[in-house]
Design an enzyme around this catalytic site. Structure first.
Site, mmCIF file in Angstrom:
data_model
loop_
_atom_site.group_PDB
_atom_site.id
_atom_site.type_symbol
_atom_site.label_atom_id
_atom_site.label_comp_id
_atom_site.label_asym_id
_atom_site.label_seq_id
_atom_site.Cartn_x
_atom_site.Cartn_y
_atom_site.Cartn_z
ATOM 1 N N ARG A 226 -19.739 12.494 28.649
ATOM 2 C CA ARG A 226 -20.649 12.274 27.790
ATOM 3 C C ARG A 226 -21.068 10.738 27.575
ATOM 4 N NH1 ARG A 226 -21.452 12.760 23.066
ATOM 5 N NH2 ARG A 226 -19.675 14.267 22.096
ATOM 6 N N HIS A 230 -23.913 13.297 21.655
ATOM 7 C CA HIS A 230 -24.479 14.660 22.034
ATOM 8 C C HIS A 230 -25.622 15.029 21.989
ATOM 9 C CE1 HIS A 230 -23.340 18.680 21.510
ATOM 10 N NE2 HIS A 230 -24.639 18.888 20.666
ATOM 11 N N TYR A 239 -17.426 8.872 16.175
ATOM 12 C CA TYR A 239 -16.167 9.193 16.654
ATOM 13 C C TYR A 239 -15.814 8.719 18.075
ATOM 14 C CZ TYR A 239 -19.556 12.015 18.885
ATOM 15 O OH TYR A 239 -20.703 12.638 20.181
#
Ligand SMILES: Cc1ncc(C[n+]2csc(CCOP(=O)(O)OP(=O)(O)O)c2C)c(N)n1
Length: 308
Positions: A226, A230, A239
């Site tokens: 991705r 998100h 992260y």
């Protein structure tokens, strides 16, 4: 793939401009989405997408307008009349089935649909989409087990992008390839490079054929990345290192397919510019249309919530 990419980018920009409340996008997932959805027969096969499935939705036949009318929560949005979150794709004629927001609930729904097709003896295949995080849910295990036992015409497509929001895949599973789980349910599982749209297409075609032949389910794991956070509510810098994102950006599906088409002499600069212009026009026109469209009437807020 270009349309899915452009819609994802547009929704993220519109959210930043304060014109939409929430954006969840598919940048980097287009190869796995378009490659699998390309084998579906719209209006005959069943598509059970998840919130990231914009590439699936437009491949099966939803338009840029359909997607953006839902994004702006407009009265004439085909998915829910502006009453659901964006990206809960649905379309009755195209047999795209709306899901719920809780992760993985769509997987048993898909298996139920496949059971109905089998009991009725119909030539229909159901493709269901979910992420790696969804494979940690009981719903997914139960659905796959049931589908294996009854040899149902269903194809499980896992878009493994290595993260469930911020949770790395190593905290979700003790196996390297989640496709190996299929063996435990009694049907084949394959892992394909989700950045290679043709490899994905080949796997999907085989799985579709198996289902139609009465040979039962297949699990396809597309390894993807991705490229964006998100959702518009996420800060992925907490992260994921920028180096990691950069490395994967070099392998992303559109860049990769473009290079292949150029190498084969099927795409030159003129053709590519014309394609990009067409997609941009479609998304611009859909944005204007959806932005101007009326919102739902507040008096109807309880419609579909209670029996009338
Ligand atoms: C049951 C449930 N738990 C938590 C959430 C919040 N949530 C939404 S998306 C998501 C991550 C899902 O990750 P994955 O299945 O890998 O799909 P991805 O978004 O990475 O494509 C979570 C935890 C939810 N919607 N439903």
């Amino acid at each position: 793939m270009l349309l899915a990419r452009a819609l994802s980018q547009r929704m993220r920009v519109l959210q930043r401009m304060g014109k939409g409340t929430f954006a969840v996008s598919a940048e980097g997932h287009e190869g796995a989405q378009v490659g699998t959805a390309y084998v579906l027969r719209p209006g005959q096969d069943w598509t059970v997408p998840y919130y990231r499935s914009v590439g699936v939705a437009v491949t099966v036949g939803m338009t840029a307008r359909d997607v953006l009318m839902a994004f702006f929560a407009r009265r004439d949005d085909i998915s829910s009349g502006g009453r659901n979150m964006p990206n809960h794709f649905s379309h009755r004629e195209l047999r795209i089935v709306s899901g719920s927001a809780p992760v993985a609930t769509q997987v048993p729904h898909a298996v139920g649909i496949a059971l109905a097709s089998k009991l009725r003896g119909l030539d229909e295949v159901t493709f269901v989409y979910f992420g790696d995080g969804a494979t940690s849910k009981g719903d997914t295990h139960e659905a796959m087990n049931f589908a294996g036992v009854h040899r149902l015409p269903v194809v499980f497509v896992c878009e493994n992008n290595s993260y469930a929001i911020s949770v790395h895949v190593s905290k979700q599973m003790a196996v390297e390839k989640v496709s190996v789980r299929a063996q435990g349910y009694g049907f084949p599982g394959v892992t394909v490079d989700g950045n290679d749209v043709l490899a994905v297409y080949r796997a999907a075609l085989e799985a579709h054929q198996r289902a139609r032949n009465g040979e039962g389910p297949t699990f396809i794991e597309g390894k993807v990345y991705r490229l964006a956070p998100h959702s518009s509510d996420d800060d992925d810098r907490r992260y994921r290192s920028r180096e990691e994102v950069e490395t994967w950006s070099q392998r992303e599906p559109i860049v990769r397919f473009r290079a292949l088409l150029q190498e084969l002499g099927l795409l030159d600069q003129d053709k590519e510019e014309a394609l990009n212009r067409r997609v941009a026009r479609e998304v611009d026109e859909a944005t204007d249309y959806a932005e101007r469209a009326p919102p739902p009437d507040p008096a109807t807020v309880f419609r579909h919530l209670y029996a009338e």
